[in-house]
Scaffold this motif. Structure first.
Motif, PDB file in Angstrom:
ATOM      1  N   GLY A  85      18.936   0.498  29.170  1.00 52.14           N
ATOM      2  CA  GLY A  85      19.795  -0.655  29.329  1.00 52.14           C
ATOM      3  C   GLY A  85      21.222  -0.256  29.449  1.00 52.14           C
ATOM      4  N   SER A  86      22.102  -1.225  29.295  1.00 49.83           N
ATOM      5  CA  SER A  86      23.517  -0.935  29.433  1.00 49.83           C
ATOM      6  C   SER A  86      24.296  -1.799  28.483  1.00 49.83           C
ATOM      7  CB  SER A  86      23.963  -1.209  30.864  1.00 49.83           C
ATOM      8  OG  SER A  86      23.834  -2.583  31.154  1.00 49.83           O
ATOM      9  N   LEU A  87      25.554  -1.440  28.294  1.00 56.28           N
ATOM     10  CA  LEU A  87      26.413  -2.211  27.417  1.00 56.28           C
ATOM     11  C   LEU A  87      27.855  -1.971  27.777  1.00 56.28           C
ATOM     12  CD1 LEU A  87      26.710  -4.029  24.955  1.00 56.28           C
ATOM     13  CD2 LEU A  87      26.837  -1.998  23.541  1.00 56.28           C
ATOM     14  N   ALA A  88      28.563  -3.025  28.084  1.00 56.39           N
ATOM     15  CA  ALA A  88      30.008  -2.912  28.218  1.00 56.39           C
ATOM     16  C   ALA A  88      30.547  -2.852  26.809  1.00 56.39           C
ATOM     17  CB  ALA A  88      30.560  -4.128  28.957  1.00 56.39           C
ATOM     18  N   LEU A  89      31.116  -1.721  26.451  1.00 54.87           N
ATOM     19  CA  LEU A  89      31.366  -1.417  25.049  1.00 54.87           C
ATOM     20  C   LEU A  89      32.675  -1.937  24.497  1.00 54.87           C
ATOM     21  CD1 LEU A  89      30.029   2.203  25.090  1.00 54.87           C
ATOM     22  CD2 LEU A  89      28.891   0.150  24.311  1.00 54.87           C
ATOM     23  N   ALA A  90      33.470  -2.569  25.317  1.00 56.45           N
ATOM     24  CA  ALA A  90      34.780  -2.972  24.823  1.00 56.45           C
ATOM     25  C   ALA A  90      34.676  -3.872  23.610  1.00 56.45           C
ATOM     26  CB  ALA A  90      35.551  -3.669  25.935  1.00 56.45           C
ATOM     27  N   SER A  91      33.785  -4.865  23.668  1.00 57.81           N
ATOM     28  CA  SER A  91      33.680  -5.788  22.547  1.00 57.81           C
ATOM     29  C   SER A  91      33.128  -5.103  21.318  1.00 57.81           C
ATOM     30  CB  SER A  91      32.759  -6.959  22.933  1.00 57.81           C
ATOM     31  OG  SER A  91      31.471  -6.478  23.230  1.00 57.81           O
ATOM     32  N   CYS A  92      32.230  -4.124  21.531  1.00 59.08           N
ATOM     33  CA  CYS A  92      31.632  -3.406  20.413  1.00 59.08           C
ATOM     34  C   CYS A  92      32.627  -2.464  19.764  1.00 59.08           C
ATOM     35  CB  CYS A  92      30.420  -2.631  20.911  1.00 59.08           C
ATOM     36  SG  CYS A  92      29.452  -1.842  19.643  1.00 59.08           S
ATOM     37  N   VAL A 107      18.609  -0.939  17.276  1.00 60.09           N
ATOM     38  CA  VAL A 107      18.825  -2.178  16.525  1.00 60.09           C
ATOM     39  C   VAL A 107      19.119  -3.334  17.481  1.00 60.09           C
ATOM     40  CG1 VAL A 107      20.293  -3.353  14.846  1.00 60.09           C
ATOM     41  CG2 VAL A 107      19.580  -1.003  14.442  1.00 60.09           C
ATOM     42  N   ASN A 108      20.137  -3.165  18.303  1.00 56.85           N
ATOM     43  CA  ASN A 108      20.453  -4.157  19.328  1.00 56.85           C
ATOM     44  C   ASN A 108      19.728  -3.722  20.599  1.00 56.85           C
ATOM     45  OD1 ASN A 108      21.566  -6.281  20.708  1.00 56.85           O
ATOM     46  ND2 ASN A 108      23.672  -5.563  20.626  1.00 56.85           N
ATOM     47  N   ILE A 109      18.444  -4.037  20.646  1.00 53.93           N
ATOM     48  CA  ILE A 109      17.554  -3.498  21.668  1.00 53.93           C
ATOM     49  C   ILE A 109      18.021  -3.878  23.075  1.00 53.93           C
ATOM     50  CG2 ILE A 109      15.174  -3.414  22.494  1.00 53.93           C
ATOM     51  CD1 ILE A 109      15.714  -2.183  19.722  1.00 53.93           C
ATOM     52  N   GLY A 110      17.985  -2.882  23.954  1.00 58.90           N
ATOM     53  CA  GLY A 110      18.383  -3.105  25.328  1.00 58.90           C
ATOM     54  C   GLY A 110      19.851  -2.856  25.577  1.00 58.90           C
ATOM     55  N   HIS A 111      20.613  -2.637  24.518  1.00 57.83           N
ATOM     56  CA  HIS A 111      22.046  -2.396  24.654  1.00 57.83           C
ATOM     57  C   HIS A 111      22.352  -0.929  24.339  1.00 57.83           C
ATOM     58  CE1 HIS A 111      21.847  -6.782  24.280  1.00 57.83           C
ATOM     59  NE2 HIS A 111      22.982  -6.800  24.958  1.00 57.83           N
ATOM     60  N   ASP A 112      21.785  -0.058  25.162  1.00 50.25           N
ATOM     61  CA  ASP A 112      22.033   1.370  25.004  1.00 50.25           C
ATOM     62  C   ASP A 112      23.454   1.685  25.439  1.00 50.25           C
ATOM     63  OD1 ASP A 112      19.368   1.537  24.272  1.00 50.25           O
ATOM     64  OD2 ASP A 112      18.718   1.886  26.332  1.00 50.25           O
ATOM     65  N   LEU A 113      24.027   2.726  24.849  1.00 50.43           N
ATOM     66  CA  LEU A 113      25.438   2.996  25.052  1.00 50.43           C
ATOM     67  C   LEU A 113      25.663   4.159  26.017  1.00 50.43           C
ATOM     68  CD1 LEU A 113      26.651   2.782  21.342  1.00 50.43           C
ATOM     69  CD2 LEU A 113      26.074   0.942  22.916  1.00 50.43           C
ATOM     70  N   PRO A 114      26.332   3.927  27.146  1.00 52.33           N
ATOM     71  CA  PRO A 114      26.710   5.038  28.013  1.00 52.33           C
ATOM     72  C   PRO A 114      27.528   6.042  27.214  1.00 52.33           C
ATOM     73  CG  PRO A 114      27.084   2.932  29.101  1.00 52.33           C
ATOM     74  CD  PRO A 114      26.769   2.623  27.669  1.00 52.33           C
ATOM     75  N   TRP A 115      27.235   7.327  27.401  1.00 50.68           N
ATOM     76  CA  TRP A 115      27.920   8.346  26.581  1.00 50.68           C
ATOM     77  C   TRP A 115      28.409   9.454  27.506  1.00 50.68           C
ATOM     78  CZ3 TRP A 115      28.993   6.266  22.163  1.00 50.68           C
ATOM     79  CH2 TRP A 115      29.532   7.034  21.115  1.00 50.68           C
ATOM     80  N   LEU A 116      27.793  10.622  27.511  1.00 54.19           N
ATOM     81  CA  LEU A 116      28.202  11.632  28.481  1.00 54.19           C
ATOM     82  C   LEU A 116      27.847  11.198  29.904  1.00 54.19           C
ATOM     83  CD1 LEU A 116      27.366  15.002  26.683  1.00 54.19           C
ATOM     84  CD2 LEU A 116      29.615  13.969  27.060  1.00 54.19           C
ATOM     85  N   ALA A 117      26.901  10.302  30.023  1.00 54.77           N
ATOM     86  CA  ALA A 117      26.622   9.646  31.301  1.00 54.77           C
ATOM     87  C   ALA A 117      27.201   8.239  31.228  1.00 54.77           C
ATOM     88  CB  ALA A 117      25.125   9.592  31.568  1.00 54.77           C
ATOM     89  N   LYS A 118      27.987   7.858  32.224  1.00 53.98           N
ATOM     90  CA  LYS A 118      28.626   6.539  32.191  1.00 53.98           C
ATOM     91  C   LYS A 118      27.847   5.483  32.976  1.00 53.98           C
ATOM     92  CE  LYS A 118      31.883   7.821  35.892  1.00 53.98           C
ATOM     93  NZ  LYS A 118      33.331   7.966  36.210  1.00 53.98           N
ATOM     94  N   ALA A 119      26.923   5.921  33.796  1.00 56.99           N
ATOM     95  CA  ALA A 119      26.081   4.983  34.547  1.00 56.99           C
ATOM     96  C   ALA A 119      24.851   5.723  35.055  1.00 56.99           C
ATOM     97  CB  ALA A 119      26.856   4.382  35.717  1.00 56.99           C
ATOM     98  N   TRP A 120      23.790   4.982  35.368  1.00 59.12           N
ATOM     99  CA  TRP A 120      22.558   5.607  35.851  1.00 59.12           C
ATOM    100  C   TRP A 120      21.767   4.614  36.686  1.00 59.12           C
ATOM    101  CZ3 TRP A 120      23.895   4.891  30.743  1.00 59.12           C
ATOM    102  CH2 TRP A 120      23.251   3.840  30.044  1.00 59.12           C
TER     103      TRP A 120
END
Length: 559
Positions: free
Chosen positions: A26-33, A93-106
């Motif tokens: 999944g994906s997550l725009a992390l600004a709010s997090c 925990v927040n299923i489907g909201h995986d966090l982009p890390w060393l990869a920013k998109a896929w």
């Protein structure tokens, strides 16, 4: 399928006990997090003490080896953590909201046989060397060439870097369902590890990673991870994490209760009274992460007999077993954690739950040719229905459940013996099949229905007794031709309806064969004090697992 988007740039966001956590791609725009981190430009201060468990703390930080110092940080073997980072942080925990890390998109293509990832730019290793896609290619090539290190079971045909910021994986079969395994491996540096002759023996005493922390002081009892001042994301606001080794969760609990530790990930008996009531700053949360129960070795009698497994499932009081450690009882006969996976249950099994029926348990055994001996235990062919359960003695939560189980099985004429071992030895025993049954090993989080079954009962992952399974999947050694074919067909499905139809068949086989016996749902234990830092995940803000991890560490703010 395309996932994205942002990195953690605006702030901060095992019981998988063995392998990397499994979740939905999944994906997550992390600004709010991440908004609470305040930009990361200031200094930051404070050291938090983290209570961990280790039988023998040694200065070994090779993330691919078992029983290393990295385990004290709650980082699963073969997964990214505080020092070595993964491509994506999988959110259990927040299923489907995986966090982009060393990869920013896929994104997936070619019928899910090609995975393309866009890699972060501007990342440096802690020795100042620039990080690039070449490091990713090197890491996965090393895993491909050294199967013993490939603990997440990543099967790739090739991995290439068309540019410094892009990596392309190709797979022999459609592999989107294995996304979380693929992206969870720790990425190591090509410029250092390419000089290592045998990565399976490399101790890596002075690790050089890309993570938010790097190794500081080290002793036989503890070590400190200090903030990486040149971290590619906004740096941690806390200055350091001091990880202290304790022998078991009782001593870990004492440290947390007495304020000697600020953060931990351990079961606490009667937490309301023993921990929460001691300070207004103390917090305890264990979000449900999976299912546990009695895990049999299907190649050893008596648990090789379906009738015995069925009698056990009928005879136990799951509420009592779970209550021994404050865990809710398993309900659905599919074993899937409920209610999160209600939509994944086949129509014929919806609402069909485990029920205790002691009389039927006895009848099941007698119908199968068993008869009670003078000692009150069933026998067949001159052998008593008796087996042992193996688990680490240091984990009192498992011990509490097993004690209840010993009593319950005695009531239905089955003798259960306790066979404790060490944390360092349990994986060796279960991996090679040198056990009658176990509990908790290995049990991973199950944020995806297919992953739940693939990890526990996929017959295609069968290894004969004596040959260790490298990924600890199907340690029961379940064999079933129909199930094996369904697992092979699942990756080929192109629609959700087709995938669910295959899953329905797997669920039916699970219920009819009972390859292991679900008993309760378990959570990812998190214990923390807000006396020195705030920003931990809570039931009201469940942004990530509360177990010590770098995602949470980056979000913490010193008080």
């Amino acid at each position: 399928m395309t996932t994205s988007k942002s990195l953690i740039a605006t702030g901060v966001s095992r019981r998988g006990v063995l392998t990397g956590a499994l979740a939905v791609a999944g994906s997550l725009a992390l600004a709010s997090c991440q908004s609470s981190s305040g930009g990361g430009s200031g200094g930051g201060s404070g050291t938090l003490t983290v209570a961990g468990q280790s039988d023998n703390l040694t200065k070994v930080f090779n993330p691919f080896l078992a029983n290393t110092a990295q385990g004290l940080t709650y980082t699963s073997q073969g997964s990214g953590g505080f020092i070595y980072e993964p491509l994506v942080q999988i959110n259990t925990v927040n299923i489907g909201h995986d966090l982009p890390w060393l990869a920013k998109a896929w994104r997936w293509s070619d019928s899910n046989k090609t995975l393309t990832l866009d890699i972060q730019s501007g990342v440096k290793w802690t020795d100042g060397t620039p990080f690039s896609a070449d490091d990713v290619v090197f890491t996965y090539t090393m895993l491909k060439e050294n199967p013993g290190l490939n603990l997440l079971g990543v099967e790739i045909t090739s991995v290439t870097a068309p540019s410094a910021t892009q990596v392309v994986f190709t797979f022999p079969v459609p592999s989107e369902q294995f996304f979380t395994n693929v992206v969870s491996a720790p990425i190591v540096s090509r410029h250092i590890w390419s000089k290592v002759k045998d990565p399976s023996k490399y101790t890596d005493e002075n690790p050089v990673g890309t993570g938010p922390f790097k190794l500081g002081q080290f002793s036989a009892q503890s070590f400190t991870l200090v903030r990486n001042e040149e971290y590619w994301q906004p740096k941690a606001q806390i200055k350091a994490l001091r990880f202290v080794a304790y022998k078991d969760n009782v001593s870990m609990t004492n440290a947390l209760v007495q304020g000697q530790a600020d953060w931990g990930g351990t079961y606490i008996a009667n937490a309301d009274k023993t921990y929460l009531s001691r300070s207004k700053h103390n917090n305890y949360w264990a979000p449900l992460a999976g299912t546990d129960g009695l895990i049999p070795n299907l190649e050893r009698w008596p648990l090789s007999d379906l009738a015995v497994r069925q009698a056990i499932s009928l005879g136990v009081d799951r509420k009592q077993v779970g209550a021994a450690s404050g865990a809710p009882p398993a309900t659905s006969v599919t074993g899937l954690p409920m209610p999160a996976y209600t939509s994944s249950v086949s129509p014929e099994l919806k609402g069909v739950d485990f029920t205790q029926d002691v009389a039927k348990a006895h009848q099941t055994l007698t119908d199968a040719g068993y008869s009670k001996g003078g000692d009150g235990y069933y026998r067949k062919g001159g052998k008593r229905v008796e087996f042992s359960v193996s688990f680490p003695s240091s984990y009192t939560d498992i011990a509490s459940r097993v004690q209840v189980l010993v009593s319950q099985l005695k009531d239905i004429g089955i003798k259960l013996n306790i066979d404790t071992t060490t944390v360092n030895e349990i994986n060796t025993l279960t991996g090679k099949g040198d056990f009658d049954s176990t509990m908790g090993y290995p049990v991973n989080s199950a944020p995806r229905a297919f992953s739940y079954y693939n990890d526990t009962i996929n017959p295609n992952l069968y290894y004969p007794i004596g040959k260790a399974t490298p990924t600890f999947q199907n340690i029961e050694r379940f064999r079933n031709a129909e199930a094996a074919e369904l697992f092979k067909e699942y990756p080929k499905a192109t629609t959700d309806a087709q995938r669910q139809q295959i899953l329905n068949g797997i669920e039916k086989i699970f219920v009819e064969n009972l390859p292991w016996i679900p008993m309760f749902y378990w959570g990812s234990y998190g214990n923390w004090s807000t006396a020195k830092a705030t920003g931990f995940p809570t039931p009201q803000d469940p942004y990530f697992s509360p177990v010590p991890n770098p995602v949470v560490a980056l979000r913490l703010k010193p008080v």
